[in-house]
Design an enzyme around this catalytic site. Structure first.
Site, PDB file in Angstrom:
ATOM      1  NE  ARG A  47      -0.031   1.511   3.443  1.00 41.87           N
ATOM      2  CZ  ARG A  47       0.889   2.408   3.690  1.00 41.87           C
ATOM      3  NH1 ARG A  47       2.158   2.043   3.886  1.00 41.87           N
ATOM      4  NH2 ARG A  47       0.614   3.676   3.739  1.00 41.87           N
ATOM      5  N   GLY A  48       0.248   2.404  -0.087  1.00 42.94           N
ATOM      6  CA  GLY A  48       1.020   3.640  -0.202  1.00 42.94           C
ATOM      7  C   GLY A  48       1.161   3.964  -1.682  1.00 42.94           C
ATOM      8  CB  ALA A  49       0.314   7.029  -3.595  1.00 44.42           C
ATOM      9  NE  ARG A  90      -6.100   0.710  -1.979  1.00 39.40           N
ATOM     10  CZ  ARG A  90      -5.524   1.273  -0.920  1.00 39.40           C
ATOM     11  NH1 ARG A  90      -4.240   1.121  -0.687  1.00 39.40           N
ATOM     12  NH2 ARG A  90      -6.235   1.994  -0.071  1.00 39.40           N
ATOM     13  CD  GLN A 188      -3.531   2.603   6.663  1.00 36.07           C
ATOM     14  OE1 GLN A 188      -4.193   2.936   7.637  1.00 36.07           O
ATOM     15  NE2 GLN A 188      -4.059   2.483   5.464  1.00 36.07           N
ATOM     16  CG  ASP A 229      -3.201   8.153  -1.521  1.00 39.76           C
ATOM     17  OD1 ASP A 229      -3.194   8.701  -0.406  1.00 39.76           O
ATOM     18  OD2 ASP A 229      -2.771   7.004  -1.730  1.00 39.76           O
ATOM     19  CG  ASN A 239      -2.786  11.606   2.502  1.00 39.50           C
ATOM     20  OD1 ASN A 239      -2.198  10.724   1.864  1.00 39.50           O
ATOM     21  ND2 ASN A 239      -2.530  11.817   3.772  1.00 39.50           N
ATOM     22  CE  LYS A 240      -5.445   5.610   4.170  1.00 43.29           C
ATOM     23  NZ  LYS A 240      -6.374   4.771   3.371  1.00 43.29           N
TER      24      LYS A 240
HETATM   25  O1  MRU Z   1      -4.642   3.173   1.986  1.00 41.03           O
HETATM   26  P1  MRU Z   1      -3.164   3.399   1.956  1.00 41.03           P
HETATM   27  O2  MRU Z   1      -2.461   2.877   3.157  1.00 41.03           O
HETATM   28  O3  MRU Z   1      -2.545   2.940   0.662  1.00 41.03           O
HETATM   29  O4  MRU Z   1      -3.038   4.974   1.987  1.00 41.03           O
HETATM   30  C1  MRU Z   1      -1.772   5.574   1.962  1.00 41.03           C
HETATM   31  C2  MRU Z   1      -1.821   7.044   2.109  1.00 41.03           C
HETATM   32  O5  MRU Z   1      -2.860   7.644   2.198  1.00 41.03           O
HETATM   33  C3  MRU Z   1      -0.525   7.772   2.063  1.00 41.03           C
HETATM   34  O6  MRU Z   1      -0.581   8.926   2.833  1.00 41.03           O
HETATM   35  C4  MRU Z   1      -0.227   8.154   0.609  1.00 41.03           C
HETATM   36  O7  MRU Z   1      -0.310   7.039  -0.220  1.00 41.03           O
HETATM   37  C5  MRU Z   1       1.078   8.791   0.446  1.00 41.03           C
HETATM   38  S1  MRU Z   1       2.330   7.625   0.806  1.00 41.03           S
HETATM   39  C6  MRU Z   1       3.810   8.107   0.333  1.00 41.03           C
END
Ligand code: MRU
Length: 320
Positions: A47-49, A90, A188, A229, A239-240
């Protein structure tokens, strides 16, 4: 401060750190095919963009290589279909679509897609370094920083975006303490960011998501740093879930609010945040913790995984 790698590239397959098991178990899982990759992205093993962009690139490279090694299929390569499936895995983080589109283009130019995926990975690492250096300039000595979700080595291939800035500022002796917001429902912040901060030796407190306002009111937070994201052309940033409320709070308390993201997170085709697709995830993520129900069975749930912070609440966007 050596970071653990979120992805290992071997001769003809990759291994990714299973982020659903952290922080209690460090285990790499092997991904060898397009379907392995799609599943790992959907169930958030990765996970993470930036990281899902990198892993998606390898997913397409797997599909491409299957054809290379099976000449019988030559000319009937379902690249378009593979790209579509990957993009649907996603929807919010645009890095995924960006990486897939780049590989599709590379295939048209008869490039080696495995090498192209590796190039994306290295570029994202260099981008983290640049963001870290640029962002650290904005951090004042003695800062107490609030961050949300996980934006570090686990979300990227490198030091991270927001956490990359925090790491660099820490190396420069500017960080007093980091507040990691737990980030319900998937935690997270609690599971991943705390783990990374501990490994890097950065002093930190874990807080629940509803404690931020109180700490700001007491003057205990100097700035908020988050990742993104997808950033629309006008600067609105997804973002999250929970990031928007931190931005509103930061504005109210006159605290700088920074977004840190590489160029691959910017979606110039989207004019403003209202057009960013927001992923809705399973209600079980809200209804349960570690498989245990925390409310009445059958309770109706809302579970948007991301929210959009309007640009007027963002002090600066730090890119590479
Ligand atoms: O749902 P996730 O854990 O993939 O969400 C991640 C985030 O929202 C991060 O803040 C975002 O991807 C930036 S990570 C470098």
């Amino acid at each position: 401060m050596k970071n653990i790698l979120s992805i290992l590239v071997l001769k003809d397959y990759i291994k990714v750190l299973d982020q659903n098991l952290l922080p209690f178990k460090v285990k790499y899982v092997t991904l060898k095919s397009l379907s392995d990759v799609i599943l790992a992205i959907k169930n958030m093993t990765v996970r993470g963009a930036p990281l899902i962009g990198i892993v998606a690139a390898f997913g397409l490279a797997f599909a491409w290589r299957q054809v290379e090694t099976a000449p019988v299929n030559r000319g009937r390569f379902p690249l378009k279909q593979a790209a579509k499936q990957l993009k649907a895995s996603r929807p919010t983080a645009v890095n995924l679509a960006w990486a897939v589109d780049r590989l599709v283009q590379a295939s048209k130019e008869k490039c080696n897609l495995w090498e192209e995926a590796k190039a994306i990975m290295e570029e994202e690492k260099a981008a983290c370094d640049r963001m870290g250096r640029k962002g650290a300039k904005l951090i004042k000595k003695g800062s107490r920083i609030l961050t949300i979700c996980n934006t570090g080595s686990l979300a990227t291939y490198g030091d991270g975006t927001a956490l990359g800035v925090i790491r660099e500022a820490y190396r420069q002796g500017k960080i007093k303490v980091v507040y990691a917001s737990e980030t319900r429902p998937r935690l997270q912040g609690a599971r991943l960011t705390v783990w990374e901060l501990k490994q890097s030796g950065i002093p930190h407190f874990l807080i629940t998501d509803n404690m931020a306002a109180h700490l700001m009111q007491r003057g205990e937070i100097d700035c908020v740093i988050a990742g993104a994201d997808r950033i629309a052309a006008n600067g609105d940033s997804a973002n999250k879930i929970g990031t928007y409320s931190l931005a509103v709070l930061a504005k109210y308390h006159n605290i700088p609010f920074y977004i840190v993201a590489p160029a691959s997170t910017i979606d110039k085709r989207i004019k403003s945040g209202k057009d960013i697709p927001i992923e809705e995830r399973s209600s079980d993520e809200v209804l349960m913790i570690k498989g245990q129900l925390i409310t009445l069975k059958g309770t109706k749930v809302k579970n948007p995984a991301f929210d959009v912070t309007p640009r007027n609440l963002i002090t600066a966007i730090i890119t590479d």
